[in-house]
Scaffold this motif. Structure first.
Motif, PDB file in Angstrom:
ATOM      1  N   ILE A   1      13.580  -7.121   0.242  1.00 22.28           N
ATOM      2  CA  ILE A   1      12.133  -7.373   0.095  1.00 22.28           C
ATOM      3  C   ILE A   1      11.751  -6.976  -1.328  1.00 22.28           C
ATOM      4  CG2 ILE A   1       9.790  -6.853   0.891  1.00 22.28           C
ATOM      5  CD1 ILE A   1      10.803  -6.458   3.679  1.00 22.28           C
ATOM      6  N   PHE A   2      11.383  -7.991  -2.107  1.00 20.43           N
ATOM      7  CA  PHE A   2      10.877  -7.750  -3.449  1.00 20.43           C
ATOM      8  C   PHE A   2       9.357  -7.616  -3.356  1.00 20.43           C
ATOM      9  CE2 PHE A   2      14.676 -10.272  -4.779  1.00 20.43           C
ATOM     10  CZ  PHE A   2      15.182  -9.430  -5.759  1.00 20.43           C
ATOM     11  N   CYS A   3       8.806  -6.541  -3.905  1.00 19.42           N
ATOM     12  CA  CYS A   3       7.350  -6.403  -3.972  1.00 19.42           C
ATOM     13  C   CYS A   3       6.961  -6.311  -5.439  1.00 19.42           C
ATOM     14  CB  CYS A   3       6.896  -5.137  -3.251  1.00 19.42           C
ATOM     15  SG  CYS A   3       7.249  -5.175  -1.482  1.00 19.42           S
ATOM     16  N   ASN A   4       5.922  -7.017  -5.820  1.00 16.25           N
ATOM     17  CA  ASN A   4       5.507  -6.994  -7.227  1.00 16.25           C
ATOM     18  C   ASN A   4       4.962  -5.630  -7.654  1.00 16.25           C
ATOM     19  OD1 ASN A   4       4.224 -10.423  -7.698  1.00 16.25           O
ATOM     20  ND2 ASN A   4       6.306  -9.637  -7.695  1.00 16.25           N
ATOM     21  N   ASN A   5       4.618  -4.757  -6.700  1.00 15.20           N
ATOM     22  CA  ASN A   5       4.238  -3.386  -7.077  1.00 15.20           C
ATOM     23  C   ASN A   5       4.571  -2.407  -5.957  1.00 15.20           C
ATOM     24  OD1 ASN A   5       2.152  -3.641  -5.215  1.00 15.20           O
ATOM     25  ND2 ASN A   5       0.538  -2.963  -6.619  1.00 15.20           N
ATOM     26  N   ASP A   6       4.395  -1.118  -6.247  1.00 13.74           N
ATOM     27  CA  ASP A   6       4.769  -0.075  -5.284  1.00 13.74           C
ATOM     28  C   ASP A   6       3.793   0.042  -4.121  1.00 13.74           C
ATOM     29  OD1 ASP A   6       7.132   0.747  -6.401  1.00 13.74           O
ATOM     30  OD2 ASP A   6       6.265   2.436  -7.501  1.00 13.74           O
TER      31      ASP A   6
ATOM     32  N   GLU B   1      20.564   0.575   3.979  1.00 16.93           N
ATOM     33  CA  GLU B   1      21.667   0.360   4.932  1.00 16.93           C
ATOM     34  C   GLU B   1      21.672  -1.100   5.389  1.00 16.93           C
ATOM     35  OE1 GLU B   1      21.932   3.239   8.132  1.00 16.93           O
ATOM     36  OE2 GLU B   1      21.524   4.857   6.701  1.00 16.93           O
ATOM     37  N   ASP B   2      20.518  -1.551   5.941  1.00 22.55           N
ATOM     38  CA  ASP B   2      20.509  -2.947   6.388  1.00 22.55           C
ATOM     39  C   ASP B   2      19.414  -3.780   5.715  1.00 22.55           C
ATOM     40  OD1 ASP B   2      18.152  -2.329   7.777  1.00 22.55           O
ATOM     41  OD2 ASP B   2      19.216  -1.900   9.627  1.00 22.55           O
ATOM     42  N   ILE B   3      18.735  -3.197   4.713  1.00 24.74           N
ATOM     43  CA  ILE B   3      17.737  -3.954   3.947  1.00 24.74           C
ATOM     44  C   ILE B   3      17.468  -3.203   2.634  1.00 24.74           C
ATOM     45  CG2 ILE B   3      15.683  -2.797   4.957  1.00 24.74           C
ATOM     46  CD1 ILE B   3      14.439  -5.694   5.149  1.00 24.74           C
ATOM     47  N   TYR B   4      17.191  -3.951   1.581  1.00 23.49           N
ATOM     48  CA  TYR B   4      16.825  -3.321   0.309  1.00 23.49           C
ATOM     49  C   TYR B   4      15.348  -3.577   0.033  1.00 23.49           C
ATOM     50  CZ  TYR B   4      21.841  -2.880  -0.582  1.00 23.49           C
ATOM     51  OH  TYR B   4      23.180  -2.563  -0.495  1.00 23.49           O
ATOM     52  N   LEU B   5      14.742  -2.638  -0.704  1.00 24.27           N
ATOM     53  CA  LEU B   5      13.307  -2.730  -0.997  1.00 24.27           C
ATOM     54  C   LEU B   5      13.053  -2.237  -2.416  1.00 24.27           C
ATOM     55  CD1 LEU B   5      10.281  -2.977  -0.007  1.00 24.27           C
ATOM     56  CD2 LEU B   5      10.468  -0.589   0.723  1.00 24.27           C
ATOM     57  N   VAL B   6      12.406  -3.080  -3.227  1.00 29.85           N
ATOM     58  CA  VAL B   6      12.070  -2.648  -4.590  1.00 29.85           C
ATOM     59  C   VAL B   6      10.607  -2.933  -4.910  1.00 29.85           C
ATOM     60  CG1 VAL B   6      14.374  -2.749  -5.664  1.00 29.85           C
ATOM     61  CG2 VAL B   6      13.017  -4.842  -5.500  1.00 29.85           C
ATOM     62  N   GLY B   7      10.047  -2.076  -5.775  1.00 30.28           N
ATOM     63  CA  GLY B   7       8.662  -2.244  -6.227  1.00 30.28           C
ATOM     64  C   GLY B   7       8.575  -2.006  -7.725  1.00 30.28           C
TER      65      GLY B   7
END
Ligand code: GAL
Length: 373
Positions: free
Chosen positions: A275-280, A299-305
């Motif tokens: 899941i890419f998020c344009n901000n935190d 573990e089963d998903i990545y998340l960045v902000g």
């Protein structure tokens, strides 16, 4: 770089609240009418170039800025990142640069360009010496710049970048206007790199491609456009195949992002690897839905902000967010303040002033958090 201390920030928040209370009645019809008259009166001076205007301001400046008035308008107060930014901006102007607190007025644009334009008119009528503006709509910059130019008031745009043609016009027409911000392409690229730096380069299920959802900020905003484009480009440039399952606007807002992520997790389930998020703020919302769905970040998903809000940086440390990107509000606020002073002194100013982003991953997150506190 000087970082704000928490106690100072709180003290300034109350100064700001007092300042705001003091000017909350300024948006009256009478003031608007006065603004119109003043604008008409100043039209005669329209031919004076902005460089001359800045020089005039410099002549009036004794080298001491304490009597100079700075008008600031933020696109909306209800934005996590811009709240950090404006707190540092007021602190820096008053504590480090010597402006009197009563001469630093901050207005809430409330996400309404018409309202913000009205506030700017009022600053002009009240003969503010320099304006620092975070526009609701960056596309309003030509109109606002012309208003300020006619009044001989220099303007520092922050955070929402006007388009390149407008910035070029400032140089070619010698207008005292400038932009302070960050190149959002860099933040997008860093987000993509953070996914590439994971053990499986984002391909958790090993099907040969990275399947992602993209939660965008306000798509009118260049930060949202570039972060969306360049995060994915970093993957494809590295030869990684991608599949976009969904792209939706979350307007930089935690609650909206939580809903988007919840719906997407219901619809696509384990197919979602990133899941890419344009901000935190939106990453915080997405995390709530990830946890509610029983999924585990890293573990089963990545998340960045992007932004490096303290809560998000803490989540990176705790393994609940893969990474973020520090959107340096200290450096940006201080650059905006320094440039405002340059205008007041009649010094030349570059049309575009960029501050670097930096990556925040588990390796350096604690260090970043210590700086933020
Ligand atoms: C971005 C920031 C967002 C939001 C936006 C407002 O730079 O990452 O969180 O504050 O600016 O324009």
């Amino acid at each position: 770089m000087r970082l704000a201390k928490k106690a100072t920030a709180i003290a300034l928040a109350s100064v700001m609240a007092m300042t705001l209370a003091g000017c909350s009645s300024s948006n009256t019809a009478a003031t608007t009418a006065a603004a119109t008259t003043a604008a008409a009166e100043t039209t005669a001076a329209a031919t004076e170039s902005a460089k001359e205007a800045a020089t005039t301001a410099a002549e009036a400046t004794t080298g001491d800025v304490s009597d100079k008035k700075v008008g600031i308008s933020i696109y909306k107060f209800d934005d996590n990142f811009m709240t950090l930014y404006r707190t540092e901006l007021v602190r820096y102007l008053t504590e480090d640069l010597g402006f009197k607190s009563e001469n630093v007025v901050v207005q809430d644009g409330k996400g309404d360009q018409a309202e913000q334009t009205n506030q700017i008119q009022n600053f002009i009528t009240q003969k503010y010496d320099v304006l620092i503006l975070n526009l609701v709509q960056a596309s309003s910059a030509p109109e606002i710049t012309d208003m300020c130019k006619e009044a001989g008031i220099p303007v520092v745009y922050i955070n929402r970048e006007p388009d390149a043609a407008e910035e070029e016009r400032w140089s070619s027409e010698g207008i005292a206007a400038t932009y302070v911000g960050c190149d959002a392409r860099q933040s997008g690229t860093y987000q993509g790199e953070e996914i590439l730096e994971t053990s499986n380069k984002g391909d958790i299920n090993g099907d040969g491609k990275v399947s992602y959802i993209m939660i965008q900020g306000d798509p009118e905003n260049v930060d949202a456009q570039y972060r969306t484009e360049f995060s994915v480009k970093a993957l494809t440039d590295a030869g990684v195949e991608v599949e976009q399952l969904l792209m939706q606007r979350g307007d930089w807002d935690q609650a909206k992002a939580q809903q988007i992520a919840q719906d997407a997790l219901n619809q696509y389930g384990d197919k979602i690897e990133v899941i890419f998020c344009n901000n935190d703020a939106m990453a915080l919302g997405a995390l709530q839905s990830i946890e509610a769905a029983g999924r585990k970040v890293n573990e089963d998903i990545y998340l960045v902000g992007v932004d490096a809000l303290t809560e998000a940086v803490q989540n990176v440390i705790d393994g609940k967010q893969t990474g973020t990107v520090f959107n340096d509000h200290f450096a940006q606020a201080q650059a905006a303040g320094d440039i405002a002073v340059k205008f007041l002194k009649g010094e030349s100013v570059d049309p575009v002033n960029m501050v670097d982003y930096s990556k925040v991953t588990q390796e350096n997150a604690q260090e970043v958090l210590d700086k933020l506190k």
